[in-house]
Design a protein around this motif. Sequence first.
Motif, PDB file in Angstrom:
ATOM      1  N   UNK A 160      -7.221   8.461   7.914  1.00  0.00           N
ATOM      2  CA  UNK A 160      -7.123   8.238   6.476  1.00  0.00           C
ATOM      3  C   UNK A 160      -5.897   7.381   6.193  1.00  0.00           C
ATOM      4  N   UNK A 161      -6.140   6.221   5.609  1.00  0.00           N
ATOM      5  CA  UNK A 161      -5.067   5.258   5.369  1.00  0.00           C
ATOM      6  C   UNK A 161      -5.227   4.677   3.963  1.00  0.00           C
ATOM      7  N   UNK A 162      -4.703   5.353   2.938  1.00  0.00           N
ATOM      8  CA  UNK A 162      -4.768   4.781   1.591  1.00  0.00           C
ATOM      9  C   UNK A 162      -4.086   3.419   1.562  1.00  0.00           C
ATOM     10  N   UNK A 163      -4.687   2.474   0.859  1.00  0.00           N
ATOM     11  CA  UNK A 163      -4.156   1.111   0.872  1.00  0.00           C
ATOM     12  C   UNK A 163      -3.324   0.803  -0.375  1.00  0.00           C
ATOM     13  N   UNK A 164      -3.022   1.814  -1.184  1.00  0.00           N
ATOM     14  CA  UNK A 164      -2.303   1.551  -2.429  1.00  0.00           C
ATOM     15  C   UNK A 164      -0.962   0.871  -2.182  1.00  0.00           C
ATOM     16  N   UNK A 165      -0.176   1.378  -1.226  1.00  0.00           N
ATOM     17  CA  UNK A 165       1.138   0.773  -0.979  1.00  0.00           C
ATOM     18  C   UNK A 165       0.994  -0.659  -0.453  1.00  0.00           C
TER      19      UNK A 165
END
Length: 367
Positions: A160-165
């Motif tokens: 799981x790697x949220x791309x928001x940053x």
Amino acid sequence: QGKRARQRERLRRLAGSLGAPVLAVNQVGANDELVFEGASIACDHGGALLHQAASWVEEVSVVDLDRAPIADPAPEAPESALFNALVLGVRDYCRKTGHSEVALGLSGGLDSSLVATIATAALGPECVTGYLMPSRYSSPGSLEDARELAGRLGLQRTIELPIESLHQAARTAFPPELGEPCGITDENLQARLRGLMLMAHANQTGALVLTTGNKSELAVGYCTLYGDMCGGLSVIGDVLKTEAFSLARWLNREHARVGFDTPPIPVSSIEKPPSAELRPDQLDADSLPSYEDLDLVVALRVDQEASRERVHRESRLPSAEVDRLVALIDRQEYKRHQAPIVLKVSPRSFGRGRPMPIASRWVPASG
């Protein structure tokens, strides 16, 4: 699709015209985008069937040409043939290119769920890595569907790697001279950040990245270069969206027969309205007609190489919409030239089997 029935009929006519037994010894396996079913056939001098070998597996058969004919076997269900062809295509491509692992993005939608299921059947859950890369626009339901799919398939590695940053950093780094990234620019930033991480995974591990776009999207360019088109093999790039729906439902019904303990694809992944989730409340229907209508146009224009006039006659859409879609299909060739290899399962797949020029518009000479 349908090749076995066409070959059977040709052999029937050939044996009858020659008055001699005819045997067709068919290749089994996949080479690049081509997938060979096998199913070798032996006919007697009148064209009646003597033997039909198995499909999708190698087999050695001994045939007595003096035996009594047998009944033609029932045709394989279209969804079964499609699934077996795609599984064989993925398995042989990886085996023959030396890849023991694959990776793909899991969005919680139909297409990525279908590709993950095919890859798991081809290689085993221990060889498939799924990336969950939500953005600020990803719905909680989509993330939950992706997690549920990974659990049903038994994937041993999901990241799981949220791309928001990453997205915020890219927006901050965007040149001020160009203004704030918005619209399609901002949407494609997100898709390309996901492609960046998947290709970095490939560099780090040697895994083959699978793309998850379908033929309907590829036809009209509803995909992002260097984003969701990143990868080494396009698994369902020759599968229309309506066919993807049918295949997913068939897989859930026939899960035990194809090797899954439970239906592999969450029902919500099949039933929810398709969306790229790259902007608030985005739906595919905002940009495209219904997939039933779009797929009819794609089948006519691409698979059957129909003229614009014939597409007008046989489609259910207004003339202006037909013109828009035909123009989209023709204009998006530049994207398809840069797409990975597409496993071929239809009469006319994108790639080497459909060599079309990119700069094809005729411009009259001035004066």
